[in-house]
Design a protein around this motif. Sequence first.
Motif, PDB file in Angstrom:
ATOM      1  N   ALA A  45       0.606  -1.738  -0.355  1.00 54.07           N
ATOM      2  CA  ALA A  45       0.174  -0.161   0.342  1.00 54.07           C
ATOM      3  C   ALA A  45       0.631   1.125  -0.259  1.00 54.07           C
ATOM      4  CB  ALA A  45      -0.863   0.280   1.372  1.00 54.07           C
ATOM      5  N   ASP A  46       2.245   1.438   0.528  1.00 50.57           N
ATOM      6  CA  ASP A  46       3.008   2.321   0.721  1.00 50.57           C
ATOM      7  C   ASP A  46       3.685   2.747  -0.209  1.00 50.57           C
ATOM      8  OD1 ASP A  46       3.979   0.375   1.388  1.00 50.57           O
ATOM      9  OD2 ASP A  46       5.485   1.173   2.580  1.00 50.57           O
ATOM     10  N   GLN A  50      -0.158   7.388  -6.165  1.00 51.81           N
ATOM     11  CA  GLN A  50      -1.784   7.926  -5.619  1.00 51.81           C
ATOM     12  C   GLN A  50      -2.713   7.813  -6.743  1.00 51.81           C
ATOM     13  OE1 GLN A  50      -0.602  11.663  -5.861  1.00 51.81           O
ATOM     14  NE2 GLN A  50      -3.116  12.125  -4.608  1.00 51.81           N
ATOM     15  N   TYR A  52      -4.560   4.566  -6.438  1.00 59.98           N
ATOM     16  CA  TYR A  52      -4.226   2.934  -6.804  1.00 59.98           C
ATOM     17  C   TYR A  52      -4.348   2.320  -4.768  1.00 59.98           C
ATOM     18  CZ  TYR A  52      -2.887   3.553 -12.128  1.00 59.98           C
ATOM     19  OH  TYR A  52      -2.830   3.883 -12.981  1.00 59.98           O
ATOM     20  N   THR A  53      -4.974   1.363  -5.141  1.00 58.44           N
ATOM     21  CA  THR A  53      -5.011   0.334  -3.877  1.00 58.44           C
ATOM     22  C   THR A  53      -4.969  -1.294  -4.341  1.00 58.44           C
ATOM     23  OG1 THR A  53      -7.843   0.094  -4.478  1.00 58.44           O
ATOM     24  CG2 THR A  53      -6.775   1.922  -3.347  1.00 58.44           C
ATOM     25  N   ASN A  55      -6.728  -4.747  -4.043  1.00 58.90           N
ATOM     26  CA  ASN A  55      -7.499  -5.780  -4.034  1.00 58.90           C
ATOM     27  C   ASN A  55      -7.339  -6.807  -3.684  1.00 58.90           C
ATOM     28  OD1 ASN A  55      -9.682  -6.785  -4.506  1.00 58.90           O
ATOM     29  ND2 ASN A  55      -9.328  -7.109  -6.767  1.00 58.90           N
ATOM     30  N   ARG A 110      -8.107   0.849  -9.110  1.00 59.05           N
ATOM     31  CA  ARG A 110      -7.870   1.908  -9.391  1.00 59.05           C
ATOM     32  C   ARG A 110      -8.947   2.073  -9.649  1.00 59.05           C
ATOM     33  NH1 ARG A 110      -8.678   5.725 -12.497  1.00 59.05           N
ATOM     34  NH2 ARG A 110      -7.626   4.897 -15.031  1.00 59.05           N
ATOM     35  N   GLU A 111      -9.407   3.272  -8.247  1.00 52.24           N
ATOM     36  CA  GLU A 111     -11.227   3.768  -9.087  1.00 52.24           C
ATOM     37  C   GLU A 111     -10.991   4.700 -10.190  1.00 52.24           C
ATOM     38  OE1 GLU A 111     -13.782   2.359  -6.876  1.00 52.24           O
ATOM     39  OE2 GLU A 111     -12.609   1.346  -5.807  1.00 52.24           O
TER      40      GLU A 111
END
Length: 234
Positions: A45-46, A50, A52-53, A55, A110-111
């Motif tokens: 996550a780190d 920017q 993106y997450t 899943n 990514r949303e």
Amino acid sequence: MTDGRGRVVAVVAAVLLLGGTACTAGAPEKADPAPPSLRAGLLTADRLPQGYTLNTSEVESTTTRAPSATSTYVPNTDPLESMPCSELGITSFLTTHAKPLEDVAVGLEREPVGDDDFGWGGQEVLDRYPPGRAAAVLDAVSAAVGRCAEFSTVLFDGSVSQESATATRDGDSLRVRITSMPPPDGVHPWVDETAFVRFGDVVLTVQQVGTDRPTDDLRTVLDAAVRAYRARED
């Protein structure tokens, strides 16, 4: 041993043992440090760009991609040289058709941003192969794409999708693009892209879920994944 060479070796060994080396007998040999965990090279996550997450909702994206209990898909297990072209676009084709010694993966997404953006989804994979095997795997992938330049896939509803595959090679990097032209009622072709980078005996892969419009997401995630893996090696 009873041959002449064996007797000479035995005598030399006895002389060494009775000589000045006796004081070190029993001292443990210094072992080479263990390599960092392969999973330590995955995006976390780190380390994500920017927006993106991670899943973690799918078994396939968080383990060694063993089929989930509810999966009805049974992959063909032929090697890359003879696998069906329709297998080229599935997310686990490399692990299925070029089985590694070790394999870890993580899902990424990514949303959507704005009305004209549908977001992005994919996964990063790290596969470790026996010494010297990883380079041959990339060669086999490139050859498979050449063999599958034009092919068709029967969809779940019985309709047929016409597909084409291209590969771009740059040293230890390979990018595969599969374009799927849907049946006549479809509007736009769908594109799946997979990027590979070899680091010695490890192949780093970033795969994206099909999209019907150009996107820079694969490159963005690939760059971050390469940085994360290199940080593991430092």
